[in-house]
Motif scaffolding. Structure first.
Motif, PDB file in Angstrom:
ATOM      1  N   PHE A  68      -5.001  14.817 -17.499  1.00 11.13           N
ATOM      2  CA  PHE A  68      -3.650  15.295 -17.200  1.00 11.13           C
ATOM      3  C   PHE A  68      -2.662  14.824 -18.266  1.00 11.13           C
ATOM      4  N   THR A  69      -2.919  15.313 -19.466  1.00 12.70           N
ATOM      5  CA  THR A  69      -2.036  15.033 -20.598  1.00 12.70           C
ATOM      6  C   THR A  69      -0.757  15.855 -20.455  1.00 12.70           C
ATOM      7  N   THR A  70       0.217  15.539 -21.272  1.00 11.77           N
ATOM      8  CA  THR A  70       1.460  16.314 -21.263  1.00 11.77           C
ATOM      9  C   THR A  70       1.179  17.783 -21.523  1.00 11.77           C
ATOM     10  N   LYS A  71       0.290  18.066 -22.474  1.00 14.88           N
ATOM     11  CA  LYS A  71      -0.015  19.451 -22.829  1.00 14.88           C
ATOM     12  C   LYS A  71      -0.702  20.173 -21.680  1.00 14.88           C
ATOM     13  N   PHE A  72      -1.643  19.498 -21.000  1.00 12.05           N
ATOM     14  CA  PHE A  72      -2.362  20.127 -19.897  1.00 12.05           C
ATOM     15  C   PHE A  72      -1.413  20.408 -18.732  1.00 12.05           C
ATOM     16  N   LYS A  73      -0.585  19.447 -18.393  1.00 13.41           N
ATOM     17  CA  LYS A  73       0.361  19.640 -17.285  1.00 13.41           C
ATOM     18  C   LYS A  73       1.359  20.745 -17.601  1.00 13.41           C
ATOM     19  N   GLN A  74       1.762  20.849 -18.865  1.00 12.24           N
ATOM     20  CA  GLN A  74       2.686  21.903 -19.248  1.00 12.24           C
ATOM     21  C   GLN A  74       2.029  23.274 -19.124  1.00 12.24           C
ATOM     22  N   LEU A  75       0.744  23.357 -19.466  1.00 13.92           N
ATOM     23  CA  LEU A  75      -0.005  24.607 -19.340  1.00 13.92           C
ATOM     24  C   LEU A  75      -0.006  25.086 -17.887  1.00 13.92           C
ATOM     25  N   VAL A  76      -0.323  24.171 -16.951  1.00 11.55           N
ATOM     26  CA  VAL A  76      -0.343  24.525 -15.533  1.00 11.55           C
ATOM     27  C   VAL A  76       1.038  24.992 -15.085  1.00 11.55           C
ATOM     28  N   LYS A  77       2.065  24.271 -15.500  1.00 12.89           N
ATOM     29  CA  LYS A  77       3.431  24.613 -15.093  1.00 12.89           C
ATOM     30  C   LYS A  77       3.851  25.980 -15.623  1.00 12.89           C
ATOM     31  N   GLU A  78       3.537  26.262 -16.887  1.00 11.82           N
ATOM     32  CA  GLU A  78       3.953  27.526 -17.481  1.00 11.82           C
ATOM     33  C   GLU A  78       3.245  28.720 -16.841  1.00 11.82           C
ATOM     34  N   LEU A  79       1.981  28.549 -16.471  1.00 11.97           N
ATOM     35  CA  LEU A  79       1.220  29.666 -15.914  1.00 11.97           C
ATOM     36  C   LEU A  79       1.429  29.838 -14.411  1.00 11.97           C
ATOM     37  N   PHE A  80       1.651  28.724 -13.696  1.00 13.87           N
ATOM     38  CA  PHE A  80       1.642  28.812 -12.229  1.00 13.87           C
ATOM     39  C   PHE A  80       2.831  28.139 -11.547  1.00 13.87           C
ATOM     40  N   GLY A  81       3.688  27.454 -12.279  1.00 18.21           N
ATOM     41  CA  GLY A  81       4.839  26.811 -11.660  1.00 18.21           C
ATOM     42  C   GLY A  81       4.550  25.386 -11.218  1.00 18.21           C
ATOM     43  N   ASP A  82       5.455  24.854 -10.389  1.00 20.07           N
ATOM     44  CA  ASP A  82       5.405  23.439 -10.009  1.00 20.07           C
ATOM     45  C   ASP A  82       4.736  23.170  -8.670  1.00 20.07           C
ATOM     46  N   ASP A  83       4.337  24.198  -7.941  1.00 23.13           N
ATOM     47  CA  ASP A  83       3.912  24.005  -6.555  1.00 23.13           C
ATOM     48  C   ASP A  83       2.429  23.703  -6.382  1.00 23.13           C
ATOM     49  N   TYR A  84       1.643  23.856  -7.436  1.00 21.85           N
ATOM     50  CA  TYR A  84       0.190  23.711  -7.308  1.00 21.85           C
ATOM     51  C   TYR A  84      -0.246  22.249  -7.423  1.00 21.85           C
ATOM     52  N   PHE A  85      -1.331  21.933  -6.716  1.00 25.89           N
ATOM     53  CA  PHE A  85      -1.903  20.586  -6.760  1.00 25.89           C
ATOM     54  C   PHE A  85      -3.430  20.703  -6.785  1.00 25.89           C
ATOM     55  N   VAL A  86      -4.105  19.647  -7.208  1.00 26.47           N
ATOM     56  CA  VAL A  86      -5.568  19.632  -7.293  1.00 26.47           C
ATOM     57  C   VAL A  86      -6.166  19.548  -5.900  1.00 26.47           C
ATOM     58  N   VAL A  87      -7.182  20.389  -5.633  1.00 25.52           N
ATOM     59  CA  VAL A  87      -7.856  20.352  -4.335  1.00 25.52           C
ATOM     60  C   VAL A  87      -9.366  20.133  -4.453  1.00 25.52           C
ATOM     61  N   LYS A  88      -9.902  20.206  -5.660  1.00 25.58           N
ATOM     62  CA  LYS A  88     -11.346  19.996  -5.828  1.00 25.58           C
ATOM     63  C   LYS A  88     -11.637  19.771  -7.306  1.00 25.58           C
ATOM     64  N   SER A  89     -12.629  18.917  -7.590  1.00 27.87           N
ATOM     65  CA  SER A  89     -13.001  18.685  -8.998  1.00 27.87           C
ATOM     66  C   SER A  89     -14.487  18.354  -9.087  1.00 27.87           C
ATOM     67  N   ILE A  90     -15.134  18.923 -10.081  1.00 30.78           N
ATOM     68  CA  ILE A  90     -16.565  18.700 -10.323  1.00 30.78           C
ATOM     69  C   ILE A  90     -16.785  18.582 -11.831  1.00 30.78           C
ATOM     70  N   TYR A  91     -17.695  17.715 -12.206  1.00 27.25           N
ATOM     71  CA  TYR A  91     -18.145  17.642 -13.597  1.00 27.25           C
ATOM     72  C   TYR A  91     -19.555  18.205 -13.673  1.00 27.25           C
ATOM     73  N   PHE A  92     -19.768  19.140 -14.601  1.00 27.36           N
ATOM     74  CA  PHE A  92     -21.087  19.734 -14.816  1.00 27.36           C
ATOM     75  C   PHE A  92     -21.583  19.397 -16.219  1.00 27.36           C
ATOM     76  N   ASP A  93     -22.826  18.968 -16.313  1.00 31.09           N
ATOM     77  CA  ASP A  93     -23.473  18.777 -17.610  1.00 31.09           C
ATOM     78  C   ASP A  93     -24.776  19.568 -17.571  1.00 31.09           C
ATOM     79  N   LYS A  94     -24.786  20.689 -18.284  1.00 32.36           N
ATOM     80  CA  LYS A  94     -26.024  21.466 -18.402  1.00 32.36           C
ATOM     81  C   LYS A  94     -26.718  20.991 -19.682  1.00 32.36           C
ATOM     82  N   PRO A  95     -27.811  20.211 -19.571  1.00 31.35           N
ATOM     83  CA  PRO A  95     -28.458  19.656 -20.762  1.00 31.35           C
ATOM     84  C   PRO A  95     -29.103  20.723 -21.635  1.00 31.35           C
ATOM     85  N   GLU A  96     -29.491  20.289 -22.827  1.00 31.56           N
ATOM     86  CA  GLU A  96     -30.176  21.188 -23.751  1.00 31.56           C
ATOM     87  C   GLU A  96     -31.429  21.757 -23.082  1.00 31.56           C
TER      88      GLU A  96
END
Length: 236
Positions: A68-96
């Motif tokens: 959640f860098t300044t640039k990432f937060k600004q991206l979310v704000k510009e595309l969707f506004g201030d009302d959105y919040f995180v509701v789910k997160s997953i990390y995927f690593d598909k190996p070679e």
């Protein structure tokens, strides 16, 4: 960032790709933090084909300021506004050379804190003590996902395939796809770039055929406050 271009892409096609949201050093810092994780936790899934961390931001809170860098937060704000919040997160690593693939589907369920008899919510499932349920379309239709790519991703290492515009067709069962009308697009994303997509967008992923990893942080957002005392399991 060409804001209007990306807004148009999301509205018309159900997704957009934005490059250089994270620089090389920021990507390396995220990867380094993930590599410190204790993989014995029940929310971690590790096989020859896949390494996944469910409830990723809860399991690795130290990665929050790296994502959640300044640039990432600004991206979310510009595309969707201030009302959105995180509701789910997953990390995927598909190996070679992973043989893991995902067939076409929509993301039709949300993770919640309990099971209720709320009208319009169902069917229900539970996995690893985590409740999941299909909510009304009014919720699914306004949710979105941002996929942060930590590696260059293309058709050789499991880049997402999507059907543009499918997000606007309600519940769209994969077995009913009319390939005479629909077209498939492979979403190539460079390391440090993101793919923004609506939850109802039909998407899939092939087996890897090359020799490179595909590591992705998947974060879902909503602005909906759930009814009848129900709440998001991973609300941030």
């Amino acid at each position: 960032m060409d804001k209007q271009l990306h807004l148009n892409n999301i509205a018309d096609s159900g997704y957009t790709i934005i490059g250089n949201v994270f620089n090389r050093a920021e990507v390396a810092a995220i990867i380094a933090e993930i590599e410190k994780a204790d993989t014995t936790n029940p929310t971690f899934r590790k096989t020859d084909d896949l390494f996944a961390i469910r409830q990723f931001l809860k399991e690795l809170p130290s990665v929050m300021p790296l994502i959640f860098t300044t640039k990432f937060k600004q991206l979310v704000k510009e595309l969707f506004g201030d009302d959105y919040f995180v509701v789910k997160s997953i990390y995927f690593d598909k190996p070679e050379k992973s043989n893991w693939f995902v067939a076409y589907h929509q993301d039709l369920t949300i993770s919640v804190d309990k099971r209720t008899d709320t009208p319009g919510f169902g069917p229900w499932t539970v996995k690893h003590n985590q409740f999941a349920v299909q909510p009304p379309l009014s919720i699914l239709g306004q949710n979105f996902t941002i996929r942060i790519h930590l590696d260059d991703t293309d058709e050789t290492n499991g880049a997402l395939k999507v059907i543009p515009g499918s997000h606007a067709k309600g519940i769209y069962r994969p077995e009913t796809i009319n390939w005479d009308e629909e077209r498939e697009t492979v979403c190539k994303v460079a390391a440090g770039g993101v793919m923004v997509m609506r939850s109802l967008l039909l998407h899939a992923s092939n087996r890897s055929t090359g020799s490179s990893k595909r590591r992705v942080v998947h974060i879902e957002f909503s602005k909906e406050h759930l009814p009848d005392g129900l709440d998001w399991a991973e609300k941030e």
